[in-house]
Write an enzyme that holds these catalytic residues in place. Structure first.
Site, PDB file in Angstrom:
ATOM      1  N   HIS A 125      54.417  -3.100  98.341  1.00 19.34           N
ATOM      2  CA  HIS A 125      53.872  -4.348  98.888  1.00 19.34           C
ATOM      3  C   HIS A 125      52.632  -4.064  99.726  1.00 19.34           C
ATOM      4  CE1 HIS A 125      53.975  -8.272 101.057  1.00 19.34           C
ATOM      5  NE2 HIS A 125      53.579  -7.518 102.075  1.00 19.34           N
ATOM      6  N   GLU A 126      52.716  -3.066 100.602  1.00 15.44           N
ATOM      7  CA  GLU A 126      51.591  -2.775 101.486  1.00 15.44           C
ATOM      8  C   GLU A 126      50.389  -2.245 100.711  1.00 15.44           C
ATOM      9  OE1 GLU A 126      51.566  -3.773 104.469  1.00 15.44           O
ATOM     10  OE2 GLU A 126      53.686  -4.322 104.555  1.00 15.44           O
ATOM     11  N   HIS A 129      48.352  -5.022  99.172  1.00 16.91           N
ATOM     12  CA  HIS A 129      47.385  -5.687 100.044  1.00 16.91           C
ATOM     13  C   HIS A 129      46.010  -5.043  99.897  1.00 16.91           C
ATOM     14  CE1 HIS A 129      49.706  -8.619 102.214  1.00 16.91           C
ATOM     15  NE2 HIS A 129      50.572  -7.735 102.678  1.00 16.91           N
ATOM     16  N   GLU A 184      50.582 -12.564 101.464  1.00 16.37           N
ATOM     17  CA  GLU A 184      51.904 -11.954 101.465  1.00 16.37           C
ATOM     18  C   GLU A 184      52.638 -12.218 100.149  1.00 16.37           C
ATOM     19  OE1 GLU A 184      53.170  -9.920 103.658  1.00 16.37           O
ATOM     20  OE2 GLU A 184      51.385 -10.041 104.909  1.00 16.37           O
TER      21      GLU A 184
END
Length: 264
Positions: A125-126, A129, A184
């Protein structure tokens, strides 16, 4: 307040040709170069390292094992970055990835992400970004919003401090935070596919957010938060699970089976 954002974004896109598309095809405003963003990432990472002690040994090797498997699945240009990960001694359940290839995980998160697949969901997920240029879009949107408020103040002759405060709050909750929630949600889906491509079980992402929800002491209303609610995240992940499972099965068939040992 939406017209302020549209006015500022439209003017900047036309004059600076700064509109790009995210990996999901969503239009973005990106005013800053990769070099500028990488410098911002390095500065933020250095500050984080100064404020918190790093953890080495088996804990670091575990995080590095998971991160390396994910980085191996990135497009060549992003894969070629000097990605590095640090584990920081902090009880808060937090993690981040910054432009320039800097990643960090707090020890508090390792209490919630209880196996390699759940940790891969967080790191994936990070990383997503960064892949989706969310940091660039976020600072660019903030710049555009400030420009719009300045234009409104000068053209309308608004001097009342209370009115300006209300305009600022409208920009915060009506423009900046919705962009953050969109980031997000986008990173959730991109990260889900990334972890599956690396051979991590994407179903662990659902367990992770169930753990997060159980550990949470309550969240602010969704409209006042930079993050979707845990329930929203779980629903979105379930909606993308069929594609992720297909990718996971393909990765497993290709022999991608990460084996990162979690410290006891």
């Amino acid at each position: 307040m939406r017209w302020i954002s549209r006015l500022a974004m439209g003017a900047l896109c036309i004059s600076l040709a700064a509109c790009t598309s995210s990996p999901t095809g969503r239009q973005q405003l990106t005013l800053y170069s990769d070099e500028q963003l990488n410098q911002m990432g390095q500065q933020a990472f250095n500050q984080y390292q100064q404020e918190l002690p790093a953890v080495g040994g088996a804990t670091h090797r575990y995080a590095e094992c998971v991160a390396s498997a994910l980085v191996a699945e990135l497009p060549q240009q992003q894969r070629a970055q000097n990605w590095q990960i640090r584990v920081f001694e902090d009880d808060s359940a937090n993690a981040f990835a910054l432009p320039g290839g800097y990643m960090g995980i707090n020890t508090g998160l390792l209490d919630i992400a209880t196996n390699q697949d759940q940790l891969a969901a967080v790191i994936g997920h990070e990383i997503s970004h960064v892949l989706a240029n969310h940091a660039n879009e976020r600072v660019s949107t903030q710049s555009a919003t400030q420009l719009g408020l300045s234009v409104l103040q000068s053209t309308a002759g608004i001097q009342n401090e209370q009115m300006l405060g209300l305009l600022g709050a409208g920009a915060q909750y009506g423009i900046l935070l919705p962009f953050s929630r969109r980031h997000e949600s986008e990173a959730d889906i991109l990260g889900l596919n990334l972890m599956a491509d690396a051979g991590f079980d994407p179903r662990a992402s659902l367990t992770l957010w169930e753990n997060m929800s159980a550990a949470s002491n309550g969240q602010p209303p969704v409209w006042m938060s930079t993050h979707p609610s845990h329930g929203q995240r779980i629903d979105d992940l379930q909606a993308g699970m069929n594609e992720a499972l297909a990718r996971y099965e393909q990765a497993s068939s290709a022999g991608k089976r990460p084996n990162c040992s979690r410290p006891g």
